[in-house]
Structure formats: C-alpha cells, structure tokens
Design a protein around this motif. Sequence first.
Motif, PDB file in Angstrom:
ATOM      1  N   VAL A 124       0.839  -1.208   0.000  1.00  0.00           N
ATOM      2  CA  VAL A 124       0.000   0.000   0.000  1.00  0.00           C
ATOM      3  C   VAL A 124       0.868   1.249   0.000  1.00  0.00           C
ATOM      4  O   VAL A 124       0.618   2.210  -0.749  1.00  0.00           O
ATOM      5  CB  VAL A 124      -0.947   0.000   1.215  1.00  0.00           C
ATOM      6  N   THR A 125       1.925   1.248   0.808  1.00  0.00           N
ATOM      7  CA  THR A 125       2.808   2.408   0.911  1.00  0.00           C
ATOM      8  C   THR A 125       3.496   2.716  -0.406  1.00  0.00           C
ATOM      9  O   THR A 125       3.488   3.853  -0.888  1.00  0.00           O
ATOM     10  CB  THR A 125       3.874   2.164   1.997  1.00  0.00           C
ATOM     11  N   ILE A 127      -0.376   4.822   6.331  1.00  0.00           N
ATOM     12  CA  ILE A 127      -0.735   6.226   6.088  1.00  0.00           C
ATOM     13  C   ILE A 127       0.468   7.150   6.248  1.00  0.00           C
ATOM     14  O   ILE A 127       0.800   7.938   5.347  1.00  0.00           O
ATOM     15  CB  ILE A 127      -1.891   6.650   7.017  1.00  0.00           C
ATOM     16  N   ALA A 128       1.121   7.101   7.395  1.00  0.00           N
ATOM     17  CA  ALA A 128       2.268   7.990   7.623  1.00  0.00           C
ATOM     18  C   ALA A 128       3.413   7.659   6.665  1.00  0.00           C
ATOM     19  O   ALA A 128       4.054   8.564   6.113  1.00  0.00           O
ATOM     20  CB  ALA A 128       2.732   7.895   9.067  1.00  0.00           C
ATOM     21  N   ALA A 129       3.677   6.367   6.453  1.00  0.00           N
ATOM     22  CA  ALA A 129       4.757   5.965   5.553  1.00  0.00           C
ATOM     23  C   ALA A 129       4.467   6.403   4.120  1.00  0.00           C
ATOM     24  O   ALA A 129       5.367   6.859   3.402  1.00  0.00           O
ATOM     25  CB  ALA A 129       4.940   4.446   5.611  1.00  0.00           C
ATOM     26  N   PHE A 130       3.215   6.281   3.705  1.00  0.00           N
ATOM     27  CA  PHE A 130       2.814   6.740   2.369  1.00  0.00           C
ATOM     28  C   PHE A 130       3.086   8.226   2.208  1.00  0.00           C
ATOM     29  O   PHE A 130       3.596   8.688   1.177  1.00  0.00           O
ATOM     30  CB  PHE A 130       1.332   6.438   2.149  1.00  0.00           C
ATOM     31  N   GLY A 131       2.745   9.019   3.233  1.00  0.00           N
ATOM     32  CA  GLY A 131       2.960  10.460   3.157  1.00  0.00           C
ATOM     33  C   GLY A 131       4.423  10.809   3.003  1.00  0.00           C
ATOM     34  O   GLY A 131       4.790  11.664   2.174  1.00  0.00           O
ATOM     35  N   VAL A 132       5.279  10.154   3.784  1.00  0.00           N
ATOM     36  CA  VAL A 132       6.721  10.432   3.702  1.00  0.00           C
ATOM     37  C   VAL A 132       7.273  10.041   2.345  1.00  0.00           C
ATOM     38  O   VAL A 132       8.017  10.811   1.700  1.00  0.00           O
ATOM     39  CB  VAL A 132       7.458   9.676   4.824  1.00  0.00           C
ATOM     40  N   LEU A 133       6.925   8.849   1.866  1.00  0.00           N
ATOM     41  CA  LEU A 133       7.433   8.385   0.572  1.00  0.00           C
ATOM     42  C   LEU A 133       6.948   9.280  -0.562  1.00  0.00           C
ATOM     43  O   LEU A 133       7.718   9.616  -1.477  1.00  0.00           O
ATOM     44  CB  LEU A 133       6.997   6.938   0.329  1.00  0.00           C
TER      45      LEU A 133
END
Length: 320
Positions: A115-116, A193-199
């Motif tokens: 997902v990320t 969610i947080a990992a997706f935002g950073v990536l």
Amino acid sequence: MTVRAGTTRWVLGRLAGASGTVVVASVVVYAALQLVPGDPLATLTGGKRLTESQLDVLRQTYGLDKGFVAGYLDWAGHVARFDLGTSSVYQDSVNSLLASRLPVSLALIGYAAVVTVVLGLGVAVVSAVAGRRTATLATVLTSGAAATPPFVAVIVLLAVFSVGLGWFPVTGAGSGFLDRVWHLTLPAVAMAIAAFGVLARVGQAAFADQLRREHVEVARSRGVGRAAVLRRHVVRNSLGPVVTVVGLLLASLFVGTAVVETAFGINGIGAFLVSSVSRQDFPVVQAVSLLAVVVFVVISTAVDLLLPVLDPQLRPAVTR
C-alpha cells in the motif's frame, strides 16, 4: 587498487559495520534485564515466594548466577545458535512462541508495504507531472498523512469503516487468503498512512528535481514521449533517494506493528511485545527487541549495497 578490489573492500566494510551494530545492540538488549530496578528474580517470578532451589534454577536458566560479561557471552552464544531462551510467563521456547505469531505480522507488514509503495509512488508521479493545483493538493494530502500517528489512524479507521459503515471487521486476522486480506486491510492502511505520506513527499521532490534537469528537456525536445521520459530519465534517476526512504520505512513498519496489532486484536509479534512488556516477560522482550534491530540493520545494509547498482553516480565512491 582495482575496481573489483575497491568494491569488495567497500562491501566488506558495510557488512562489518552492520555486524558491529548488531553486537552493540545485543549488549544493550541484554543489559536491559540487569538494569531493571530491584531484584531481576523478583521480576521474573512476579513476586511469588519460591524455595532457594527453585531460585537457583531460575538463576541458571537466565544467566543470573554469572557476571555480566560471562552471562552476556552465554546468552549471545545461544542467540547465535538461534536459541532465544525460555519465556518466564509461558514456560515455553521463545522460538516457538515467535514462530507462531510471525506469519501474521509478516503478512501485515507486506500488505502495508505494498500500500505504501503503490500509493506513495503513484501520488508522487502524478503530482510531479500534473498541474500546479494537483501538485498543491497532493502536497497538502501527503503532508497531512505524514503527520498522522498510527494510533490516530487506527481510531479514525475503526470508527468510520468498522463501527460506522461495517465494511471491515474490528478485530482478528482472519483465516484463509481472502479472509485474511479482508481482516488486515484496515490495519495495513493504518500502518501505511504515515509511511505513504513520507514516501510521496520524497518521491515528489525527487521527480520534480529530475524534471528540471537539462537531459530531460533535451529528451522532450527530441520528441520522446512523456511515459518514456518518466521511465528512463525521471524515475530511474530518482531511485537512489526513493529506495533509501523505502528501506527505512519498511524497517519502521516492523516497529509500527505494536500499536496496530494491539488495537485490532491481532496476535502478532507487535502485540506479543506489548503484552510481554506489561507482564515483564523479559526473555521475550529481549528476543523481539533484538529481532527489530536485526531487521533494521539488514534492510539498511541491503539498501546501502543496492544503491550503487541503481545509481551509477555512486559507483566511483564505492571503488575508491
């Protein structure tokens, strides 16, 4: 020095550094039991009154009858043979306790990683090539996602999609492939969610930087299609920072399972760590803590070794 010799020396240096990190971390992990306030035996027995012979058995089992150095070497020797000891709560092998919980945690981490990466890189590409409004909207979205702690995501997702809409189950990991995917969807999204935002933020910046490069303008002027430009010149040249961030995020997902598994009632490694801390099951806490360090070091080292392969600009530094 030849190129091959320089590369071999660089690889061996990275592997030696990784091994040293694991050794230092293992010392800290072992010392944690010794630094517990009060008598470690009282912690292990939960305050129960035992006979002196029973206490002697406990001291021998957990290496408390030896000095710190001798006890550490004995514990490290068992760990090196993949013997993580015996749980003081379950009176069972830590290896078997972790082995029964590891598959569901790996499935959750893998799901969250997919997902990320898919959403993060997808949003990064779209925001880099789309208009200013779309890029601004993507920036706001990804910044908000990166700032969202997992426990906040858990509360919102449970309230909306489990309790409110009833689309997903509240607890459990499911059985069978499709049922497990259904049960793990919300936990995976909460972790991602947080990992997706950073990536997405890192990918967006890297792609935008490459789009401003001269060779991209030259390729466009020669009539190379947008898809080809993105694939050959933008994405390929941005793999260095993107892969680095992906590696760090994958390692962080392992640690992030503790909050998410506990909230969703998933019997995985993360929830087991939380319950072991509360029950003062230090052999399990030591094993999971060391496992987390090993996962982080292995992923970080793999990224370091992979970067020169993906980014030719780093190869001269490797061969020096």
